[in-house]
Design a protein around this motif. Structure first.
Motif, PDB file in Angstrom:
ATOM      1  N   TRP A  13      32.004  36.429  57.476  1.00 41.80           N
ATOM      2  CA  TRP A  13      30.807  35.658  57.186  1.00 41.80           C
ATOM      3  C   TRP A  13      30.702  34.394  58.024  1.00 41.80           C
ATOM      4  N   GLN A  14      29.465  33.951  58.203  1.00 45.72           N
ATOM      5  CA  GLN A  14      29.173  32.660  58.825  1.00 45.72           C
ATOM      6  C   GLN A  14      28.405  31.816  57.811  1.00 45.72           C
ATOM      7  N   VAL A  15      28.700  30.526  57.805  1.00 43.19           N
ATOM      8  CA  VAL A  15      27.889  29.568  57.051  1.00 43.19           C
ATOM      9  C   VAL A  15      27.016  28.880  58.090  1.00 43.19           C
ATOM     10  N   VAL A  27      21.976  25.775  52.825  1.00 43.02           N
ATOM     11  CA  VAL A  27      22.745  26.489  53.836  1.00 43.02           C
ATOM     12  C   VAL A  27      22.577  27.977  53.576  1.00 43.02           C
ATOM     13  N   ALA A  28      22.988  28.793  54.535  1.00 42.08           N
ATOM     14  CA  ALA A  28      22.881  30.246  54.368  1.00 42.08           C
ATOM     15  C   ALA A  28      24.182  30.909  54.787  1.00 42.08           C
ATOM     16  N   LEU A  29      24.463  32.040  54.170  1.00 43.08           N
ATOM     17  CA  LEU A  29      25.629  32.853  54.504  1.00 43.08           C
ATOM     18  C   LEU A  29      25.113  34.145  55.128  1.00 43.08           C
ATOM     19  N   ARG A  30      25.678  34.499  56.274  1.00 50.71           N
ATOM     20  CA  ARG A  30      25.272  35.757  56.912  1.00 50.71           C
ATOM     21  C   ARG A  30      26.501  36.463  57.474  1.00 50.71           C
ATOM     22  N   LEU A  31      26.410  37.781  57.572  1.00 51.26           N
ATOM     23  CA  LEU A  31      27.510  38.565  58.122  1.00 51.26           C
ATOM     24  C   LEU A  31      27.696  38.257  59.598  1.00 51.26           C
ATOM     25  N   ASN A  32      28.951  38.209  60.033  1.00 50.51           N
ATOM     26  CA  ASN A  32      29.235  38.101  61.465  1.00 50.51           C
ATOM     27  C   ASN A  32      28.789  39.385  62.139  1.00 50.51           C
ATOM     28  N   GLU A  33      28.265  39.279  63.337  1.00 51.05           N
ATOM     29  CA  GLU A  33      27.874  40.483  64.063  1.00 51.05           C
ATOM     30  C   GLU A  33      29.116  41.303  64.369  1.00 51.05           C
ATOM     31  N   GLY A  34      29.026  42.582  64.093  1.00 49.51           N
ATOM     32  CA  GLY A  34      30.134  43.484  64.363  1.00 49.51           C
ATOM     33  C   GLY A  34      31.219  43.484  63.298  1.00 49.51           C
ATOM     34  N   ALA A  35      31.057  42.696  62.240  1.00 51.04           N
ATOM     35  CA  ALA A  35      32.059  42.671  61.167  1.00 51.04           C
ATOM     36  C   ALA A  35      32.012  43.994  60.410  1.00 51.04           C
ATOM     37  N   PRO A  36      33.160  44.617  60.172  1.00 46.55           N
ATOM     38  CA  PRO A  36      33.160  45.871  59.404  1.00 46.55           C
ATOM     39  C   PRO A  36      32.786  45.603  57.951  1.00 46.55           C
ATOM     40  N   ILE A  37      31.748  46.267  57.471  1.00 43.42           N
ATOM     41  CA  ILE A  37      31.283  45.994  56.109  1.00 43.42           C
ATOM     42  C   ILE A  37      31.709  47.060  55.105  1.00 43.42           C
ATOM     43  N   GLU A  38      32.493  48.033  55.527  1.00 42.54           N
ATOM     44  CA  GLU A  38      32.871  49.088  54.600  1.00 42.54           C
ATOM     45  C   GLU A  38      34.163  48.792  53.845  1.00 42.54           C
ATOM     46  N   THR A  39      34.738  47.631  54.029  1.00 43.79           N
ATOM     47  CA  THR A  39      35.982  47.300  53.332  1.00 43.79           C
ATOM     48  C   THR A  39      35.732  46.345  52.169  1.00 43.79           C
ATOM     49  N   ASP A  45      36.067  37.914  50.988  1.00 45.82           N
ATOM     50  CA  ASP A  45      35.775  36.862  51.961  1.00 45.82           C
ATOM     51  C   ASP A  45      34.496  36.108  51.580  1.00 45.82           C
ATOM     52  N   LEU A  46      33.498  36.839  51.066  1.00 40.53           N
ATOM     53  CA  LEU A  46      32.261  36.202  50.613  1.00 40.53           C
ATOM     54  C   LEU A  46      32.547  35.208  49.492  1.00 40.53           C
ATOM     55  N   LEU A  47      33.367  35.591  48.542  1.00 39.67           N
ATOM     56  CA  LEU A  47      33.707  34.675  47.444  1.00 39.67           C
ATOM     57  C   LEU A  47      34.429  33.432  47.960  1.00 39.67           C
ATOM     58  N   ARG A  48      35.354  33.599  48.908  1.00 49.53           N
ATOM     59  CA  ARG A  48      36.053  32.448  49.481  1.00 49.53           C
ATOM     60  C   ARG A  48      35.077  31.517  50.194  1.00 49.53           C
ATOM     61  N   TYR A  50      31.762  31.298  49.780  1.00 51.21           N
ATOM     62  CA  TYR A  50      30.841  30.700  48.813  1.00 51.21           C
ATOM     63  C   TYR A  50      31.500  29.529  48.083  1.00 51.21           C
ATOM     64  N   ARG A  51      32.748  29.704  47.668  1.00 54.23           N
ATOM     65  CA  ARG A  51      33.463  28.605  47.005  1.00 54.23           C
ATOM     66  C   ARG A  51      33.646  27.417  47.934  1.00 54.23           C
ATOM     67  N   THR A  52      33.900  27.681  49.200  1.00 48.12           N
ATOM     68  CA  THR A  52      34.031  26.608  50.190  1.00 48.12           C
ATOM     69  C   THR A  52      32.712  25.868  50.361  1.00 48.12           C
ATOM     70  N   VAL A  53      31.597  26.612  50.405  1.00 44.01           N
ATOM     71  CA  VAL A  53      30.268  26.000  50.528  1.00 44.01           C
ATOM     72  C   VAL A  53      29.980  25.120  49.316  1.00 44.01           C
ATOM     73  N   ARG A  54      30.251  25.630  48.125  1.00 38.27           N
ATOM     74  CA  ARG A  54      30.025  24.840  46.903  1.00 38.27           C
ATOM     75  C   ARG A  54      30.845  23.562  46.919  1.00 38.27           C
ATOM     76  N   ALA A  55      32.110  23.665  47.293  1.00 34.26           N
ATOM     77  CA  ALA A  55      32.977  22.484  47.332  1.00 34.26           C
ATOM     78  C   ALA A  55      32.483  21.480  48.370  1.00 34.26           C
ATOM     79  N   GLY A  56      32.019  21.989  49.518  1.00 30.58           N
ATOM     80  CA  GLY A  56      31.503  21.106  50.561  1.00 30.58           C
ATOM     81  C   GLY A  56      30.230  20.390  50.145  1.00 30.58           C
TER      82      GLY A  56
END
Length: 104
Positions: A13-15, A27-39, A45-48, A50-56
């Protein structure tokens, strides 16, 4: 998302700060280009991130509440004034920090 500024990047993810933020605490969260999304790592990683964004947002702006808006395959009505920007075919999660005692 035109003119977006990347603030943080994780494995999946990117913030980003939108080119035309709707509020100071937007702010917005978006997938990194080419990041494998089937795992399952994508969700963890999204939860981590998001928690970082909230804390910031809490540390920098004093936000103690958060609104979330999803823009997947979303098309604005008219010119979309006052609505989050979208990226066609790209999942985008907008996070809006809320200040103490702010009415929604």
């Amino acid at each position: 998302m035109p003119n977006a500024v990347v603030l943080l990047e994780s494995t999946h993810w990117q913030v980003v700060r939108p080119g035309h933020p709707l509020t100071e605490a937007h702010v917005a969260l978006r997938l990194n280009e080419g990041a494998p999304i089937e795992t399952l790592d994508v969700a963890a990683d999204l939860l981590r991130v998001y928690r970082t964004v909230r804390a910031g947002l809490n540390a920098v702006l004093g936000c103690d509440g958060f609104g979330v808006s999803f823009t997947w395959s979303w098309a604005p009505y008219g010119k979309g004034i006052g609505e989050p920007s979208h990226e066609p075919g790209q999942p985008l999660i907008h996070v809006f920090g809320r200040y103490p005692h702010e009415r929604v």
